[in-house]
Design an enzyme around this catalytic site. Structure first.
Site, PDB file in Angstrom:
ATOM      1  N   HIS A 378     -11.373 -10.528  -2.881  1.00 53.51           N
ATOM      2  CA  HIS A 378     -10.472  -9.548  -2.876  1.00 53.51           C
ATOM      3  C   HIS A 378     -10.601  -8.935  -1.076  1.00 53.51           C
ATOM      4  CE1 HIS A 378      -8.347  -8.861  -6.603  1.00 53.51           C
ATOM      5  NE2 HIS A 378      -9.523  -9.388  -6.964  1.00 53.51           N
ATOM      6  N   LYS A 569      -1.754   5.080  -0.877  1.00 52.16           N
ATOM      7  CA  LYS A 569      -2.483   3.825  -1.167  1.00 52.16           C
ATOM      8  C   LYS A 569      -3.931   4.642  -1.085  1.00 52.16           C
ATOM      9  CE  LYS A 569      -0.685   1.472   2.142  1.00 52.16           C
ATOM     10  NZ  LYS A 569      -0.665   0.122   1.498  1.00 52.16           N
ATOM     11  N   ARG A 570      -5.112   4.091  -1.379  1.00 53.45           N
ATOM     12  CA  ARG A 570      -6.388   4.664  -0.960  1.00 53.45           C
ATOM     13  C   ARG A 570      -6.261   4.961   0.333  1.00 53.45           C
ATOM     14  NH1 ARG A 570     -10.125   5.092  -5.185  1.00 53.45           N
ATOM     15  NH2 ARG A 570     -11.532   5.789  -3.711  1.00 53.45           N
ATOM     16  N   LYS A 575      -6.681   0.890   6.580  1.00 50.38           N
ATOM     17  CA  LYS A 575      -5.021   1.123   6.258  1.00 50.38           C
ATOM     18  C   LYS A 575      -4.291   1.946   7.294  1.00 50.38           C
ATOM     19  CE  LYS A 575      -6.009   0.513   1.135  1.00 50.38           C
ATOM     20  NZ  LYS A 575      -5.086  -0.575   0.788  1.00 50.38           N
ATOM     21  N   THR A 677      -0.514  -4.904  -2.887  1.00 50.50           N
ATOM     22  CA  THR A 677       0.409  -4.780  -4.044  1.00 50.50           C
ATOM     23  C   THR A 677       1.320  -3.724  -3.922  1.00 50.50           C
ATOM     24  OG1 THR A 677      -1.215  -3.936  -5.293  1.00 50.50           O
ATOM     25  CG2 THR A 677      -0.888  -6.311  -5.592  1.00 50.50           C
ATOM     26  N   LYS A 681       5.713  -3.462  -4.736  1.00 50.74           N
ATOM     27  CA  LYS A 681       6.459  -2.486  -5.522  1.00 50.74           C
ATOM     28  C   LYS A 681       7.564  -1.600  -4.919  1.00 50.74           C
ATOM     29  CE  LYS A 681       1.931  -1.465  -7.642  1.00 50.74           C
ATOM     30  NZ  LYS A 681       0.680  -0.259  -7.237  1.00 50.74           N
TER      31      LYS A 681
HETATM   32  C1  LIG Z   1      -0.212  -0.639  -6.665  1.00 49.57           C
HETATM   33  C2  LIG Z   1      -1.273   0.587  -6.408  1.00 49.57           C
HETATM   34  C3  LIG Z   1      -2.202   0.578  -5.478  1.00 49.57           C
HETATM   35  C4  LIG Z   1      -2.403  -0.644  -4.424  1.00 49.57           C
HETATM   36  O1  LIG Z   1      -1.843  -0.191  -3.409  1.00 49.57           O
HETATM   37  P1  LIG Z   1      -1.981  -0.792  -1.833  1.00 49.57           P
HETATM   38  O2  LIG Z   1      -0.872  -0.077  -0.995  1.00 49.57           O
HETATM   39  O3  LIG Z   1      -1.532  -2.357  -2.136  1.00 49.57           O
HETATM   40  O4  LIG Z   1      -3.176  -0.525  -1.432  1.00 49.57           O
HETATM   41  C5  LIG Z   1      -3.442   1.638  -5.563  1.00 49.57           C
HETATM   42  N1  LIG Z   1      -3.008   2.589  -6.118  1.00 49.57           N
HETATM   43  C6  LIG Z   1      -2.163   2.848  -7.256  1.00 49.57           C
HETATM   44  C7  LIG Z   1      -2.090   3.868  -8.114  1.00 49.57           C
HETATM   45  C8  LIG Z   1      -1.163   1.572  -7.372  1.00 49.57           C
HETATM   46  O5  LIG Z   1      -0.093   1.773  -8.477  1.00 49.57           O
END
Ligand SMILES: *Cc1c(COP(=O)(O)O)cnc(C)c1O
Length: 851
Positions: A378, A569-570, A575, A677, A681
């Site tokens: 990952h 995101k985190r 990032k 991911t 979305k």
């Molecule tokens: C999808 C999702 C992530 C992953 O987001 P990235 O932008 O790909 O890092 C992290 N936290 C939550 C709550 C999510 O639904």
């Protein structure tokens, strides 16, 4: 104009959710009242909203039960190959609405609760998120479980039932404060404890060499108690199981040490054993080599493998009648997928069971192990790779360390056979790193012990072959694969964005819910003015609803016609939330320099948790909040620019925010985000992306065409080139006046007047040790954002591109990802056939079975 409808009236008329059958509604009401009475022991006079939530959850659960039992009976009778997904994280979020949707009873429940005079959305909001994950990796596991059930695979998710999930984030005075996530406080209506399947897990002890082989003796035992959670497929009568283990102290725990009669202390000390499943480690993409974490990893793996082997031995067509089980067929009946290296001890544990307990030879055990296991990588970030000290392994798992040494010995023998005398290669490929503290490289263990190794997006899979695992790729190229991540369209469109789901269903029907490629049919409607307007209306509705919630919950007022520019995101340096922040400051400075100028109003929202021990990430949150305070309170700015920190980003908040986004920020340094991911979305929900050529952004661009996405910044190759040349932040600082102004402001305390030194550390990182080259991408990012602003002024053109995004997102369904895992790694075919419903006769046997 029609009279505005309430949310409930809208839900009732929604097409994709089917029509509520009168008898189903009556049934739901009856069952609901029965649960309120018998399960909650309440009447309507004294019931709280939470009682109603539990009564509804139990009502919905009743609809699962027969399907769950029958699915498991079906697997027992047909004995298909089982898929075991092993993950230390499952970021599930809420289950109620998802379960109603997947069972096809949502409209019946809506109508029943309406007739009972209850607000179903209020009840839904009382469910705690199951936050047993940190971010993308844990949410991926949750999407995969949904897809495996929808594709009728005999699949099981195995993990840990953490008593505390990911912490709740509070923002206090512009700072992150963590609160424990006591998610089980009111009980969990979805899980079923199964004490009868409790298994022992051993720790510590010593290894004795006996004539009958190695014996692991004098261990300390902790029991693993399983809790089963239903995983319903989408309207196919399949209900799979996620089995989460909870640590239980044995009854005799510590008693032998308390012969002096300190019974009370012995009981109190049971906590030590039970701490194993107490809390999720809150690190995302970071390895923290803590003993308790190692115990969690082994605890999960040891309990799970006992369960897998018990099920294999007891299979109807298995070999339980034989005196000794034959494991020859094990890889034909079992596939084990390792979600990152966190469950990597499954490899030495399986070897230990096969050799020490089942009596196989090393060679046949190894053959079984490699054919059964597969590993998903990952990340390529070095700080995230698990490297456990051998000293810790020796103390806690002495027999496993021996086995790892033996695996390494045979592996390095093979390396030197292939590359005689290449000592440097042997050192690089060893499972055991000898420089500094001696450690085991768990990724190397996984590659050697698996038949398949995959990255999670095309570019990432190339990088691991070219770079991170180059030597291993040269030795066994046939192991290396790509499986681009995906998301489940059930939760990430149908559930979270009913307005858009309906607009789509009106044009192309509902098949997209299980065949997301069908969305390509929307491409020809990208310029259809009626469809464009319908998509705009859905987006506007979602934005208004989010604006209302932000107002209610945080008292912040946002302009719902401004561009909703979102990065959730985190929080992590790679990032690059800081790059986003530099853009915000740049916009602010431009407005201040030219107050009468034409600016496209933006509401920039940033959300995400920082690991509690990650100082720089916490400083980034402080800076964003500080910039927000200055920008939002400047009368010159007005509503041209607003900055909002979204508190406590989690699955449930993602479901509210993503449908309301105009712009999605996916701006990691090329080569650092394995897939992402979140990007998928947003695309599925009709946001445009501004992003780098990193992770799955590249494949998103390929699917939609480069005119429909805003790409900026260095490519992976250009980043590599810059590293070779040497990166000097001053080159950019001196050349770019707008950048220089931003940095000088942060540095001088412009955003932190009460503490001018507040952000010195952050500026120091950017100027002197920035591993992620923010300044190198700044100019191209700002220019690209300017183009975003220009397009937003042409709403029809903007929405056409948004439609192209939606229409091109079929590839990013986790159904596609899981079909590929099934066919190319597990040897399992996906199926869209339904199982018979509980009131229907069983599938006739002997159709495909010969015995
Ligand atoms: C999808 C999702 C992530 C992953 O987001 P990235 O932008 O790909 O890092 C992290 N936290 C939550 C709550 C999510 O639904």
């Amino acid at each position: 104009m029609a009279t505005p409808k309430t949310d409930l009236e809208k839900r009732k008329q929604i097409s994709v959710r089917g029509i509520a059958q009168v008898e189903n509604v009556a049934n739901v009401k009856k069952t609901f009242n029965r649960h309120l009475h018998y399960t909650l022991v309440k009447d309507r006079n004294v019931s709280t909203p939470r009682d109603y939530y539990f009564a509804l959850a139990h009502t919905v659960r009743d609809h699962l039960t027969s399907r769950w039992i029958r699915t498991q009976q079906h697997y027992y009778e047909k004995d298909p190959k089982r898929v075991y997904y092993l993950s230390l994280e499952y970021y599930m979020g809420r289950s109620l609405t998802n379960t109603m949707i997947n069972l096809g009873i949502q409209s019946a429940c809506d109508e029943a609760l309406y007739q009972l005079g209850l607000d179903i959305e209020e009840l839904e909001s009382l469910e705690e998120d199951a936050g047993l994950g940190n971010g993308g990796l844990g949410r991926l596991a949750a999407c995969f479980l949904d897809s495996m059930a929808t594709l009728r695979m005999a699949a099981y998710g195995y993990g840990i039932r953490y008593e505390y999930g990911i912490f709740a984030q509070k923002i206090r005075n512009g700072e992150q404060v963590e609160e424990p996530d006591d998610w089980l406080r009111f009980g969990n209506p979805w899980e079923k404890g199964r004490p009868e399947y409790m298994v022992p897990v051993n720790f510590y002890g010593r290894v004795e060499d006996t004539p009958q082989g190695k014996k692991w003796l004098d261990t300390q035992i902790v029991f693993a108690m399983p809790y089963d959670n239903p995983i319903p497929g989408y309207q196919n009568n399949v209900v799979n199981t996620m089995r989460l283990w909870s640590a239980k102290s044995p009854n005799n725990f510590n008693l032998r040490f308390f012969n002096d009669g300190d019974y009370i202390q012995a009981v109190l000390d049971r906590n030590f054993a039970e701490n194993i499943s107490r809390v999720l480690y809150p690190n995302d993409n970071f390895f923290e080599g803590k003993e308790l974490r190692l115990k969690q990893e082994y605890f999960m793996v040891a309990a799970t493998l006992q369960d897998i082997i018990r099920r294999f031995k007891s299979s109807k067509f298995g070999s339980r009648d034989q005196v000794r089980t034959s494991f020859d067929s094990f890889p034909d009946k079992v596939a084990i997928q390792l979600n990152d290296t966190h469950p990597s001890l499954a490899i030495p544990e399986l070897m230990r069971i096969l050799i020490d307990i089942e009596g196989l030879t090393w060679a046949s055990a190894w053959d079984v192990c490699v054919k059964t296991c597969a590993y998903t990588n990952h990340t390529v970030l070095p700080e995230a790779l698990e490297r456990w000290p051998t000293s810790m392994l020796e103390h806690i798992l002495p027999r496993h360390l021996q086995i790892i040494y033996e695996i390494n010995h045979l592996h390095l023998q093979e390396v030197s056979r292939r590359w005689p005398g290449d000592m440097d290669r042997i050192r690089r490929m060893s499972l055991v790193e000898e420089h500094g503290e001696k450690r085991v490289n768990m990724a190397h263990l996984c590659i050697v012990g698996s038949h398949a190794v995959n990255g999670v997006a095309a570019i990432h899979s190339e990088i691991i072959k070219r770079d991170l695992f180059k030597d291993f790729y040269e030795m066994t190229p046939e192991k290396f694969q790509n499986k681009t991540n995906g998301i489940t369209p059930r939760r990430w469109l149908l559930l979270c964005n009913p307005a858009l789901a309906d607009v789509i269903a009106e044009k192309i029907g509902e098949e997209w819910v299980v065949h997301l490629d069908q969305l390509t049919k929307l491409k020809e409607l990208a310029k259809d003015s009626g469809f464009v307007r319908a998509v705009q209306t859905a987006k506007q509705e979602n934005k208004l609803r989010l604006a209302k919630q932000l107002e209610q919950e945080y008292g912040v007022t946002v302009n719902p016609s401004s561009m909703f520019d979102i990065q959730v995101k985190r929080i992590h340096e790679y990032k690059r939330q800081l790059l986003n922040c530099l853009h915000i400051i740049t916009l602010y400075n431009r407005i201040k320099a030219n107050p009468g100028g034409n600016f496209v109003p933006r509401t920039v929202m940033i959300g995400g948790k920082a690991a509690p021990g990650y100082h720089t990430a916490k400083q980034i949150i402080r800076l964003i909040c500080a910039v927000g305070r200055v920008v939002n309170n400047d009368p010159i700015v007005g509503d041209k620019l607003k900055v909002i920190y979204l508190e406590n980003y989690r699955v449930t908040l993602a479901e509210k925010i993503i449908p309301a986004a105009d712009l999605s920020q996916q701006i990691s340094t090329a080569g650092t985000e394995a897939s992402g991911t979140g990007n998928m979305k947003f695309m599925l929900n009709g946001a445009l992306t501004i992003g780098t050529l990193d992770g799955a952004n590249i494949e998103m661009m390929e699917e939609m065409g480069k005119d429909n996405i805003f790409i900026f910044g260095m490519t992976v190759d250009e980043v590599e080139e810059l590293k070779r040349k040497g990166y000097n932040a001053y080159d950019y600082y001196n050349q770019l006046p707008e950048l220089r102004q931003c940095i000088d402001q942060i540095q001088s305390g412009f955003f932190s007047p009460n503490n001018p030194d507040q952000f010195k550390d952050l500026v120091n990182v950017l100027m002197h040790h920035d591993r992620f080259f923010l300044f190198a991408d700044y100019e191209s990012y700002i220019k690209c954002q300017d183009e975003v602003g220009k397009l937003y002024e042409k709403p029809a053109d903007w929405t056409s591109k948004a439609i192209m995004n939606i229409a091109s997102s079929g590839k990013f369904s986790s159904d596609r990802t899981i079909s590929e895992y099934g066919r190319e790694i597990w040897g399992v075919e996906p199926s869209w056939e339904k199982l018979p419903a509980p009131h229907e006769p069983r599938e006739t046997e002997n159709e495909e079975e010969s015995k």
